[in-house]
Design an enzyme around this catalytic site. Sequence first.
Site, PDB file in Angstrom:
ATOM      1  N   CYS A 173      23.814  -4.959  67.827  1.00 37.96           N
ATOM      2  CA  CYS A 173      23.625  -4.417  66.481  1.00 37.96           C
ATOM      3  C   CYS A 173      24.666  -3.380  66.084  1.00 37.96           C
ATOM      4  O   CYS A 173      24.672  -2.935  64.938  1.00 37.96           O
ATOM      5  CB  CYS A 173      22.223  -3.834  66.350  1.00 37.96           C
ATOM      6  SG  CYS A 173      20.919  -5.057  66.554  1.00 37.96           S
TER       7      CYS A 173
ATOM      8  N   HIS B 248      17.615  -6.017  58.398  1.00 36.75           N
ATOM      9  CA  HIS B 248      18.478  -5.766  59.543  1.00 36.75           C
ATOM     10  C   HIS B 248      19.130  -7.078  59.967  1.00 36.75           C
ATOM     11  O   HIS B 248      18.511  -7.922  60.606  1.00 36.75           O
ATOM     12  CB  HIS B 248      17.638  -5.199  60.688  1.00 36.75           C
ATOM     13  CG  HIS B 248      18.435  -4.683  61.844  1.00 36.75           C
ATOM     14  ND1 HIS B 248      19.773  -4.962  62.024  1.00 36.75           N
ATOM     15  CD2 HIS B 248      18.076  -3.886  62.904  1.00 36.75           C
ATOM     16  CE1 HIS B 248      20.197  -4.372  63.121  1.00 36.75           C
ATOM     17  NE2 HIS B 248      19.200  -3.708  63.677  1.00 36.75           N
TER      18      HIS B 248
ATOM     19  N   PHE C 243      20.563  -2.785  70.899  1.00 34.65           N
ATOM     20  CA  PHE C 243      19.983  -3.133  72.193  1.00 34.65           C
ATOM     21  C   PHE C 243      21.081  -3.090  73.258  1.00 34.65           C
ATOM     22  O   PHE C 243      22.222  -3.466  73.020  1.00 34.65           O
ATOM     23  CB  PHE C 243      19.361  -4.523  72.142  1.00 34.65           C
ATOM     24  CG  PHE C 243      18.036  -4.578  71.443  1.00 34.65           C
ATOM     25  CD1 PHE C 243      17.401  -3.428  71.003  1.00 34.65           C
ATOM     26  CD2 PHE C 243      17.407  -5.790  71.224  1.00 34.65           C
ATOM     27  CE1 PHE C 243      16.174  -3.475  70.379  1.00 34.65           C
ATOM     28  CE2 PHE C 243      16.176  -5.862  70.591  1.00 34.65           C
ATOM     29  CZ  PHE C 243      15.552  -4.705  70.164  1.00 34.65           C
TER      30      PHE C 243
ATOM     31  N   GLU D  63      16.994   8.989  65.720  1.00 35.94           N
ATOM     32  CA  GLU D  63      18.110   9.237  64.812  1.00 35.94           C
ATOM     33  C   GLU D  63      17.988  10.609  64.154  1.00 35.94           C
ATOM     34  O   GLU D  63      18.971  11.353  64.049  1.00 35.94           O
ATOM     35  CB  GLU D  63      18.099   8.130  63.753  1.00 35.94           C
ATOM     36  CG  GLU D  63      19.430   7.882  63.121  1.00 35.94           C
ATOM     37  CD  GLU D  63      19.424   6.643  62.249  1.00 35.94           C
ATOM     38  OE1 GLU D  63      20.271   6.587  61.354  1.00 35.94           O
ATOM     39  OE2 GLU D  63      18.582   5.751  62.451  1.00 35.94           O
TER      40      GLU D  63
ATOM     41  N   LYS E  97      18.829  -0.615  54.985  1.00 37.25           N
ATOM     42  CA  LYS E  97      17.992  -1.658  55.584  1.00 37.25           C
ATOM     43  C   LYS E  97      16.651  -1.761  54.861  1.00 37.25           C
ATOM     44  O   LYS E  97      15.960  -2.778  54.977  1.00 37.25           O
ATOM     45  CB  LYS E  97      17.771  -1.381  57.066  1.00 37.25           C
ATOM     46  CG  LYS E  97      18.998  -1.594  57.946  1.00 37.25           C
ATOM     47  CD  LYS E  97      18.649  -1.409  59.405  1.00 37.25           C
ATOM     48  CE  LYS E  97      19.864  -1.571  60.312  1.00 37.25           C
ATOM     49  NZ  LYS E  97      20.806  -0.436  60.198  1.00 37.25           N
TER      50      LYS E  97
ATOM     51  N   HIS F 107      21.257   4.359  60.495  1.00 39.44           N
ATOM     52  CA  HIS F 107      20.843   3.074  61.068  1.00 39.44           C
ATOM     53  C   HIS F 107      19.478   2.701  60.486  1.00 39.44           C
ATOM     54  O   HIS F 107      19.271   1.566  60.069  1.00 39.44           O
ATOM     55  CB  HIS F 107      20.792   3.171  62.589  1.00 39.44           C
ATOM     56  CG  HIS F 107      20.491   1.875  63.267  1.00 39.44           C
ATOM     57  ND1 HIS F 107      21.362   0.809  63.229  1.00 39.44           N
ATOM     58  CD2 HIS F 107      19.410   1.462  63.979  1.00 39.44           C
ATOM     59  CE1 HIS F 107      20.836  -0.209  63.901  1.00 39.44           C
ATOM     60  NE2 HIS F 107      19.655   0.159  64.369  1.00 39.44           N
TER      61      HIS F 107
END
Length: 426
Positions: free
Chosen positions: A173, A350, A409, A324, A345, A313
């Site tokens: 990502c 996403h 990830f 975050e 997002k 993010h």
Amino acid sequence: MPEDHGGRRVVVTGIGVVAPGAVGTKQYWEMLTAGRTATRTISRFDASQFRSRVAAECDFDPVRAGLTRRQIRRWDRTCQFAVVAAREALADSGVLDALRPERTGVMVGTACGMTISLDQEYAVVSDEGATWLVEEAHASPYLFDYFVPSSMSAEVAWLVEAEGPVGIVSTGCTSGIDVLSHASDLIRDGEADVMIAGASDAAISPITVACFDAIKATTPRNDQPQTASRPFDRTRDGFALGEGSAIFVLEELGHARRRGAHVYAEIAGYSSRSNAFSMTGLRPDGAELSAAIDDALDKARVDVSGIDYINAHGSATKQNDLHETNAYKRSLGKHAYTTPISSIKSMIGHSLGAICSLEVAACALAVEHDVIPPTANLHEPDPLCDLDYVPLVARERRTDVVLSVASGFGGFQSAIVLTDPDRRTP
């Protein structure tokens, strides 16, 4: 001035976008600043068996987008997105007449590659999974291209007959930031004057939905698909899967100025870190993301007080948004409370490897227009996410320095800094 690489600086001179709710950069920016959401019930296949049935799909017609039927037959949806976005970026930049093939390169980022075509082809050769020994004679003649994501970079390279560095970046990502960082380094190091770079993913398929269902990362808010993605909201319960592509023309600043190019923004600094902690988990303190932020700002020679906007993010998972928030507090200190932050997002979902490039496109347009897109669906702020997350409505603000961040990830944490090369003072 950003970090010195023999004085070579990298700027964005063209942007191309294929996104949920908008095909084309102008439509994309209008959608974001209006706060419109593109999440809906999955329509590309029957998702009734899955826990999460919400996604942000692109209303993409490849014929209308200018692809031939042969190209449509040969290319996976991910590749189609990348080529269409690259064509728009090249037209937007006006760089084609100034290209030297040996000084031109291509880098494309992706997390999942040709997922849809691989999923479909496996169903064919295995008779819908009924046979263990597959019948390869029934496979598409283009199956090899689907197995090798670099085929997508080759297709984009052929648009401009690029003979410089051509390749793929796949870091999950964070791919959409990491690919721009790598492409910028190639320009800074003198390997190219122009790079066509960005990311693409089209992974709304049964296999992808099943994988995220298994770890409960995606939202189960199936009865409210338009408001299902709720970053930093107390009621958030997972992300909405998305798809799309953003491709950029990156140029060495002197090269761009000599031809009188329009410059959206400068890529002034970037960094990446790994938490070496968990494949899917995040430490609440946000230390690794904070380290990436600090290093990117240092390379850009920007003080935390000079950040005008942070593109988060903001995946809308419980752990990410808290992680975050703590990373911003760790890096920015008291300035974290006065710096506008938002997550797009909330509107476009996403899109895995592509999302960071779509977010960088939003950042470059924020620098261009001095407008900060909002965080949609943020009605009940989480008390633990107590920063200025620009709820619901876009905000006009002089935006000379923008930070964009990503978590992926595998423990990847990346950050990138975009600036107005004419207005900002280091």
